[in-house]
Every structure is written in structure tokens, then in C-alpha cells.
Design an enzyme around this catalytic site. Structure first.
Site, PDB file in Angstrom:
ATOM      1  N   ARG A 124      21.209  31.673  29.691  1.00  0.00           N
ATOM      2  CA  ARG A 124      22.222  32.209  28.751  1.00  0.00           C
ATOM      3  C   ARG A 124      22.606  33.660  29.037  1.00  0.00           C
ATOM      4  NH1 ARG A 124      18.966  29.226  24.938  1.00  0.00           N
ATOM      5  NH2 ARG A 124      20.062  27.327  24.277  1.00  0.00           N
ATOM      6  N   LYS A 146      35.002  39.810  34.977  1.00  0.00           N
ATOM      7  CA  LYS A 146      35.501  38.439  35.042  1.00  0.00           C
ATOM      8  C   LYS A 146      34.681  37.663  36.064  1.00  0.00           C
ATOM      9  CE  LYS A 146      40.394  38.600  33.743  1.00  0.00           C
ATOM     10  NZ  LYS A 146      41.763  38.333  34.238  1.00  0.00           N
ATOM     11  N   GLU A 188      46.046  44.553  46.360  1.00  0.00           N
ATOM     12  CA  GLU A 188      45.624  44.966  45.015  1.00  0.00           C
ATOM     13  C   GLU A 188      45.912  46.446  44.781  1.00  0.00           C
ATOM     14  OE1 GLU A 188      44.881  43.031  42.693  1.00  0.00           O
ATOM     15  OE2 GLU A 188      44.155  41.168  43.591  1.00  0.00           O
ATOM     16  N   LYS A 229      41.978  50.522  37.640  1.00  0.00           N
ATOM     17  CA  LYS A 229      41.386  49.269  37.156  1.00  0.00           C
ATOM     18  C   LYS A 229      40.374  49.540  36.041  1.00  0.00           C
ATOM     19  CE  LYS A 229      40.298  44.818  37.152  1.00  0.00           C
ATOM     20  NZ  LYS A 229      39.833  43.981  38.261  1.00  0.00           N
ATOM     21  N   GLU A 239      41.079  40.916  27.886  1.00  0.00           N
ATOM     22  CA  GLU A 239      42.452  40.532  28.197  1.00  0.00           C
ATOM     23  C   GLU A 239      43.221  40.039  26.974  1.00  0.00           C
ATOM     24  OE1 GLU A 239      44.554  37.596  31.360  1.00  0.00           O
ATOM     25  OE2 GLU A 239      42.842  38.712  32.135  1.00  0.00           O
ATOM     26  N   ARG A 243      45.458  44.351  29.546  1.00  0.00           N
ATOM     27  CA  ARG A 243      44.850  43.894  30.795  1.00  0.00           C
ATOM     28  C   ARG A 243      45.685  42.811  31.488  1.00  0.00           C
ATOM     29  NH1 ARG A 243      38.379  42.695  31.667  1.00  0.00           N
ATOM     30  NH2 ARG A 243      38.511  41.958  33.824  1.00  0.00           N
ATOM     31  N   ASN A 247      47.610  40.944  36.025  1.00  0.00           N
ATOM     32  CA  ASN A 247      47.953  39.619  36.540  1.00  0.00           C
ATOM     33  C   ASN A 247      49.267  39.610  37.318  1.00  0.00           C
ATOM     34  OD1 ASN A 247      45.672  38.294  35.460  1.00  0.00           O
ATOM     35  ND2 ASN A 247      46.662  38.148  33.460  1.00  0.00           N
ATOM     36  N   HIS A 250      49.753  37.361  40.341  1.00  0.00           N
ATOM     37  CA  HIS A 250      48.674  36.394  40.419  1.00  0.00           C
ATOM     38  C   HIS A 250      49.047  34.989  39.973  1.00  0.00           C
ATOM     39  CE1 HIS A 250      46.370  39.940  41.246  1.00  0.00           C
ATOM     40  NE2 HIS A 250      45.262  39.252  41.380  1.00  0.00           N
ATOM     41  N   HIS A 254      48.068  32.625  42.815  1.00  0.00           N
ATOM     42  CA  HIS A 254      47.028  31.602  42.697  1.00  0.00           C
ATOM     43  C   HIS A 254      47.570  30.219  43.045  1.00  0.00           C
ATOM     44  CE1 HIS A 254      44.139  33.975  39.827  1.00  0.00           C
ATOM     45  NE2 HIS A 254      44.122  34.412  41.078  1.00  0.00           N
ATOM     46  N   HIS A 266      43.406  35.591  49.642  1.00  0.00           N
ATOM     47  CA  HIS A 266      43.800  35.880  48.257  1.00  0.00           C
ATOM     48  C   HIS A 266      44.809  37.028  48.207  1.00  0.00           C
ATOM     49  CE1 HIS A 266      43.570  36.425  43.940  1.00  0.00           C
ATOM     50  NE2 HIS A 266      43.229  37.692  44.121  1.00  0.00           N
TER      51      HIS A 266
END
Length: 371
Positions: A124, A146, A188, A229, A239, A243, A247, A250, A254, A266
């Protein structure tokens, strides 16, 4: 050494530092003892980075009297799956790692996402540290907590927010990267500049040579991108608003990764995604004229593609985007800049906009490389 703090507001005790320096990897045992003490460390790397740095990290920790074991997995985005996550967790259980252990992710973005998800779910949740070994991971994916894995439906659809205790960015490791990998990381950097800092973007535009060919300039890029960042993540940990700006590029990116079978790096996919989404922003009247041109030219100057590869099926890309985790009620939403250096909320306070399917299709088809 440069230290950038990520001061999280929702859980202040989860705030952490990003350390940037040359040769700092040699100090990792001391840094772990101070910021992420544990009875044992599970060092997770892919099969390529394990030989370059993973084995070295384990040896250094053991030499310092720490218990450490290397857990590697096959390199490649296509291995960032439930099966790999399960295998890593099972191997850690078999090695008797307990809740008093910690994970050290040594590698690029795939390793960080995967190892972070192991850390988030093992017993956990156990502590973890990011040691990024690619430019892209160093300035972007290692920051923000993330974590996740891919499914057949799309990238990072299973995951968790799980902040690291520390990020250790050793600039010396960038010397082992190929030029395409360095260029992929610059995607990026250009994104950070495009959404948050017009002066930074202008500096990237007017660089005499691509930043990847100038060691001093590359160091400045790493520091500035990490600052941007970190500041955005600190303001919006999960997010819920701002935030979303990160994206940019992206959603299309993606989808291009997935439909290409991950033939695109990527960063390359995100670069194309930014070029396409910037054109979309201008067409929708969200961005001022010339924004798309400047972004495309900056990408190409730094060795990145700005056009969708030949043979790409626009409908397949749109279908892949519908499975994007950022879609709401089946509606695709995009984070789009209003001009170079600025991406903010609209009049309704929303950070994303929803184009019509017809406009999206038109923009994608316009970005295709001619046969």
C-alpha cells in the site's frame, strides 16, 4: 549543486528536493540515508540502464553498508505493463522486502513510471527516490509523482500519484545518451518554455547551435525546465487545474506513440503533438497568429519532427485519443497555449478546450507528411 524544492501544499510532509549536479551519483548513499532511510533498497532499472548504472548504484549502496538488490525488466515502453509490474512486485516479495524498504528508480521515464507504481502499490505504498538517466526524465517525468503503466487501451491508464522523497539529477549521465534521445528530451524543454516562459523560449529559438551540442546551455535548460515543472506541480499536485498545461502536445503525442507501435520516441511524439495542437489552437482562435510556426521551427531546430509520419491513419489516431485519460465524458479536451510563453485558463476558468471532431480531423490531416 543546484537544489530545487517542490513545496507541496496538499501534503507538506511530502515536499521534496530535486538535486542537480555533475558527479552527484557518487553521493547517492549519503543522500538516501538523509532523505529516504530504509532497511533495504530495491533498485529498479531496465535491462539496458541496469548495466550502465543500476549495478553501479547497488555496489555503491552495499559498499556504504546498505542492503540493496537490483531488479531489472526488459527495456522498452511496450514493457511498461501489468505483467512487468506484477513480476517486479513478486520478485520483491520473494526477496522479503518489507514495508520498511524503499524503491530507487534508476532510468528514464518508463522506469520512473513503472518503479513509481511499484512503490505506490507495494504494501500500500513505500518510499521511493528518482534517479533519472535521460534528459526527458530529468526535466519532466521524474518530477510530480505521476506513476503508472500502459494498457492496450492507452498510455498510463493505470497509475497513482505517489511523490518521491528525492530526485537526483546527475548531469554526467547525459553523456551516454544518443543524439535522438537528447533531442527527445528537448521536446519537454520546448514545451515548458511554450506554456510558461517566453524569454526561455526565445533563448531556445536563438541558440547558435542546438542546445544538445552545447554542454553549458544544456545545464541551463535542465535547471530552468526543472524550475518550471516544480513550480507548476507545487501549485497543483493532482492535476485539478493548472497542471493540465503540462499536457500540451501529449494528447496527440500519446496517440501517435500508440498507433506507431512505439516506433516514435516519447519526445518525438510529443514534439509532433505540440506542432499539431498549436495549429489547432490557432484554427480555434485560442492562440495568436504565428504561434504554431514558432513552435514548429523551434522543434525542428533542435532535431525534432513537427509533422505526422507518412502512413499514419488520422482516424486511428483520433480513436486512440478517445481512450486518453484526459478525456471527459468521451469528449477530447486539449491544453492549448494562447501565445508562446503563455497557457492559462479561459474566461470560464477552464484550462482545456474541446474542439469539434471535424476540426480535429482537419488539423490532423493537414499535419500529415505528403506521400
Amino acid at each position: 549543486m543546484v537544489s530545487v524544492r517542490v513545496p507541496l501544499r496538499e501534503a507538506r510532509d511530502a515536499s521534496y528536493d530535486i538535486l542537480i549536479d555533475r558527479g552527484i551519483l557518487a553521493r547517492l548513499p549519503v543522500l538516501l540515508a538523509a532523505d529516504c532511510p530504509a532497511t533495504a533498497y530495491a533498485v529498479i532499472s531496465d535491462s539496458q540502464v541496469a548495466k550502465l548504472y543500476g549495478e553501479h548504484v547497488v555496489s555503491a549502496l552495499r559498499a556504504a553498508g546498505m542492503t540493496a538488490e537490483l531488479f531489472n525488466f526488459p527495456a522498452g515502453e511496450w514493457n511498461k505493463t501489468r505483467d512487468t509490474w506484477t513480476a517486479l512486485c513478486d520478485r520483491m516479495l520473494a526477496a522479503h522486502f518489507g514495508r520498511d524498504g524503499a524503491v530507487v528508480a534508476v532510468g528514464g521515464g518508463v522506469t520512473g513510471d513503472l518503479a513509481g507504481f511499484v512503490a505506490a502499490t507495494y504494501y500500500r505504498g513505500i518510499p521511493w527516490v528518482q534517479v533519472p538517466t535521460t534528459l526527458l526524465a530529468m526535466i519532466d517525468s521524474s518530477i510530480g509523482g505521476k506513476t503508472g503503466i500502459d494498457t492496450l487501451r492507452g498510455k498510463n491508464l493505470l497509475g497513482a500519484f505517489h511523490q518521491p522523497r528525492l530526485v537526483v539529477a546527475d548531469l554526467d549521465v547525459l553523456a551516454t545518451l544518443s543524439l535522438p534521445q537528447l533531442a527527445a528530451g528537448m521536446a519537454e524543454a520546448i514545451k515548458h518554455a511554450a506554456i510558461a516562459d517566453a524569454e526561455y523560449f526565445a533563448a531556445l529559438e536563438r541558440s547558435a547551435v542546438p542546445v544538445t551540442a552545447d554542454a553549458a546551455a544544456l545545464e541551463r535548460v535542465v535547471a530552468r525546465s526543472i524550475e518550471i515543472k516544480a513550480e507548476i506541480v507545487a501549485a497543483d499536485e493532482r492535476e485539478a487545474g493548472r497542471r493540465a498545461a503540462l499536457n500540451f502536445g501529449h494528447t496527440v503525442g500519446h496517440a501517435l506513440e500508440a498507433t506507431s507501435g512505439f516506433a516514435l520516441l516519447h519526445g518525438e511524439a510529443v514534439a509532433i503533438g505540440m506542432a499539431v495542437e498549436a495549429r489547432l489552437a490557432e484554427t480555434m482562435g485560442v492562440a495568436e497568429g504565428g504561434t504554431a510556426r514558432r513552435i514548429a521551427e523551434a522543434l525542428e531546430w533542435h532535431g525534432l519532427p513537427a509533422a505526422i509520419p507518412e502512413g499514419t491513419n488520422a482516424e486511428a489516431v483520433i480513436d486512440a485519443m478517445r481512450h486518453d485519460k484526459k478525456a471527459r465524458g468521451g469528449v477530447l479536451r486539449f491544453a492549448l497555449p494562447s501565445r508562446v510563453g503563455k497557457l492559462g485558463p479561459n474566461a470560464l476558468g477552464e484550462w482545456t478546450v474541446a474542439p469539434s471532431d471535424a476540426l480535429l480531423r482537419q488539423t490532423l490531416e493537414a499535419g500529415l507528411v505528403p506521400d
